[in-house]
Write a protein that holds these residues in place. Sequence first.
Motif, PDB file in Angstrom:
ATOM      1  N   ASN A  75      -1.242  20.348 -12.807  1.00 17.00           N
ATOM      2  CA  ASN A  75      -1.762  21.630 -12.322  1.00 17.00           C
ATOM      3  C   ASN A  75      -3.289  21.674 -12.389  1.00 17.00           C
ATOM      4  O   ASN A  75      -3.955  22.171 -11.467  1.00 17.00           O
ATOM      5  CB  ASN A  75      -1.162  22.782 -13.131  1.00 17.00           C
ATOM      6  CG  ASN A  75       0.319  22.969 -12.868  1.00 17.00           C
ATOM      7  OD1 ASN A  75       0.794  22.753 -11.754  1.00 17.00           O
ATOM      8  ND2 ASN A  75       1.068  23.358 -13.888  1.00 17.00           N
ATOM      9  N   GLU A 322      -4.882  30.947 -11.567  1.00 14.49           N
ATOM     10  CA  GLU A 322      -4.161  31.525 -10.434  1.00 14.49           C
ATOM     11  C   GLU A 322      -2.929  30.682 -10.118  1.00 14.49           C
ATOM     12  O   GLU A 322      -2.866  29.953  -9.116  1.00 14.49           O
ATOM     13  CB  GLU A 322      -5.091  31.624  -9.223  1.00 14.49           C
ATOM     14  CG  GLU A 322      -6.315  32.508  -9.481  1.00 14.49           C
ATOM     15  CD  GLU A 322      -7.265  32.556  -8.297  1.00 14.49           C
ATOM     16  OE1 GLU A 322      -6.949  31.961  -7.239  1.00 14.49           O
ATOM     17  OE2 GLU A 322      -8.332  33.190  -8.425  1.00 14.49           O
ATOM     18  N   ARG A 323      -1.924  30.775 -10.966  1.00  9.73           N
ATOM     19  CA  ARG A 323      -0.745  29.918 -10.845  1.00  9.73           C
ATOM     20  C   ARG A 323       0.018  30.143  -9.554  1.00  9.73           C
ATOM     21  O   ARG A 323       0.548  29.194  -8.954  1.00  9.73           O
ATOM     22  CB  ARG A 323       0.173  30.134 -12.061  1.00  9.73           C
ATOM     23  CG  ARG A 323      -0.428  29.646 -13.364  1.00  9.73           C
ATOM     24  CD  ARG A 323      -0.757  28.153 -13.297  1.00  9.73           C
ATOM     25  NE  ARG A 323       0.422  27.370 -12.959  1.00  9.73           N
ATOM     26  CZ  ARG A 323       1.301  26.932 -13.855  1.00  9.73           C
ATOM     27  NH1 ARG A 323       1.114  27.193 -15.152  1.00  9.73           N
ATOM     28  NH2 ARG A 323       2.344  26.214 -13.483  1.00  9.73           N
ATOM     29  N   THR A 324       0.085  31.374  -9.113  1.00  7.65           N
ATOM     30  CA  THR A 324       0.798  31.647  -7.863  1.00  7.65           C
ATOM     31  C   THR A 324       0.110  30.942  -6.700  1.00  7.65           C
ATOM     32  O   THR A 324       0.770  30.335  -5.837  1.00  7.65           O
ATOM     33  CB  THR A 324       0.854  33.161  -7.591  1.00  7.65           C
ATOM     34  OG1 THR A 324       1.532  33.800  -8.677  1.00  7.65           O
ATOM     35  CG2 THR A 324       1.604  33.447  -6.293  1.00  7.65           C
ATOM     36  N   TYR A 325      -1.218  31.009  -6.680  1.00 12.56           N
ATOM     37  CA  TYR A 325      -1.982  30.339  -5.628  1.00 12.56           C
ATOM     38  C   TYR A 325      -1.793  28.825  -5.699  1.00 12.56           C
ATOM     39  O   TYR A 325      -1.572  28.166  -4.673  1.00 12.56           O
ATOM     40  CB  TYR A 325      -3.456  30.701  -5.757  1.00 12.56           C
ATOM     41  CG  TYR A 325      -4.373  29.910  -4.848  1.00 12.56           C
ATOM     42  CD1 TYR A 325      -4.273  30.005  -3.462  1.00 12.56           C
ATOM     43  CD2 TYR A 325      -5.342  29.064  -5.387  1.00 12.56           C
ATOM     44  CE1 TYR A 325      -5.121  29.273  -2.634  1.00 12.56           C
ATOM     45  CE2 TYR A 325      -6.191  28.333  -4.564  1.00 12.56           C
ATOM     46  CZ  TYR A 325      -6.069  28.441  -3.190  1.00 12.56           C
ATOM     47  OH  TYR A 325      -6.905  27.717  -2.373  1.00 12.56           O
ATOM     48  N   ASP A 327       0.712  27.137  -6.958  1.00 12.25           N
ATOM     49  CA  ASP A 327       2.077  26.798  -6.537  1.00 12.25           C
ATOM     50  C   ASP A 327       2.213  26.853  -5.019  1.00 12.25           C
ATOM     51  O   ASP A 327       2.905  26.015  -4.412  1.00 12.25           O
ATOM     52  CB  ASP A 327       3.083  27.755  -7.181  1.00 12.25           C
ATOM     53  CG  ASP A 327       3.232  27.531  -8.683  1.00 12.25           C
ATOM     54  OD1 ASP A 327       2.789  26.474  -9.170  1.00 12.25           O
ATOM     55  OD2 ASP A 327       3.775  28.428  -9.366  1.00 12.25           O
ATOM     56  N   GLU A 328       1.551  27.816  -4.400  1.00 13.39           N
ATOM     57  CA  GLU A 328       1.633  27.945  -2.942  1.00 13.39           C
ATOM     58  C   GLU A 328       0.898  26.790  -2.256  1.00 13.39           C
ATOM     59  O   GLU A 328       1.390  26.239  -1.260  1.00 13.39           O
ATOM     60  CB  GLU A 328       1.031  29.285  -2.505  1.00 13.39           C
ATOM     61  CG  GLU A 328       1.113  29.558  -1.008  1.00 13.39           C
ATOM     62  CD  GLU A 328       2.545  29.733  -0.507  1.00 13.39           C
ATOM     63  OE1 GLU A 328       2.719  29.865   0.715  1.00 13.39           O
ATOM     64  OE2 GLU A 328       3.497  29.738  -1.332  1.00 13.39           O
TER      65      GLU A 328
END
Length: 363
Positions: A75, A322-325, A327-328
């Motif tokens: 990550n 910004e984990r959601t970003y 992952d996307e």
Amino acid sequence: MIIPRRVCQIRPRRVILSGIQPTGTPHLGNYLGALSNWVKLQKSAEPEDKLLFSIVGWHALTLPQDPAALLAARNDMLAVLLAIGINPKRSILFHQDHNPHHTELSWILSCITPMGKLRRMTTWKSRLAAARNSGSEDGVVESMLNAGLLMYPVLQAADVLVYKATHVPVGDDQQQHIELTRDLADIFNRTFKGTSPLFPLPTYVNTPSKRILSLKDPTSKMSKSSPDVQSRILLTDNASQIQSKIRAAVTDSIQGITYDPQSRPGTSNLLTILAACTDSDVTQVAKAYESQGHGNLKRDVAEAVEEFLKGPRAQFDRIRQERTYLDEVARLGATRAIEHSEVTMMEVRTRLGLASPVVHQQM
């Protein structure tokens, strides 16, 4: 009078691919080497060129890894690449292990790879030496070698060929692997013939990069695996840490500052870092300091490194949260990569006589 029409030469589309292992936070040497060149390639590429940059998690497994640390490093590496300027809309940025086509093609290529070629690869010794924190390969013997480390040049070939990459920017230490990739592409093309060769023979791209040495042992490259944390400057280091590490950097007792990598490796390394961070010629930088001492040089190097890294460091600190970003970005990158490689694998399976997977369309 008839005016002849200008002949317009159209350059073939390039498919540029490179990868980096997710093993620890990148250091200054990584940034000034491969990573900055990726950004330059992205900026200079023609609109029709395709760029693919991969975080090669499967390659990291050739040496022991802590699963939790590897997950975090994957990550973080994605966040680093975004922070330094890799644009996921322009380039395909993805995790290698999100695309199973890499390992499928690797197995196929391993079945046509002569063992003699693999045994002539030299990088496995250097990787084992680095893992043992040894500056010499003298103590590395074949009994330490696992099958994955022996075979990883074949996986690297699959990384390249699955996208039919035409240009591969890698360091000098990887040139031997690109030669193997070309050999395997040629063997496949001659063994499983079609109306035209399936794989292009990729070109090794020797991108100009600065060779940054260890701050504590300037006879060796700056390394993430060194047990001495003072030997490297990380992208995440703050101004105080950078200053401390540069102040403690090994130099010499010779009066004045000169650029002489053979006789004065420590001093020359600091000059190289200063020149790289300020986009200057190292000989001109050395001339400006010829009547000064190491104290002044180290002070200015620390300031230049901080100025050079503070922007990417701030971006990295923001993006990694910004984990959601993240992952996307990873999901979209994998989707684009698989769409590209599936075309290749359909052709590979057809030439081998293997049934291609049935695609079920939703009604």
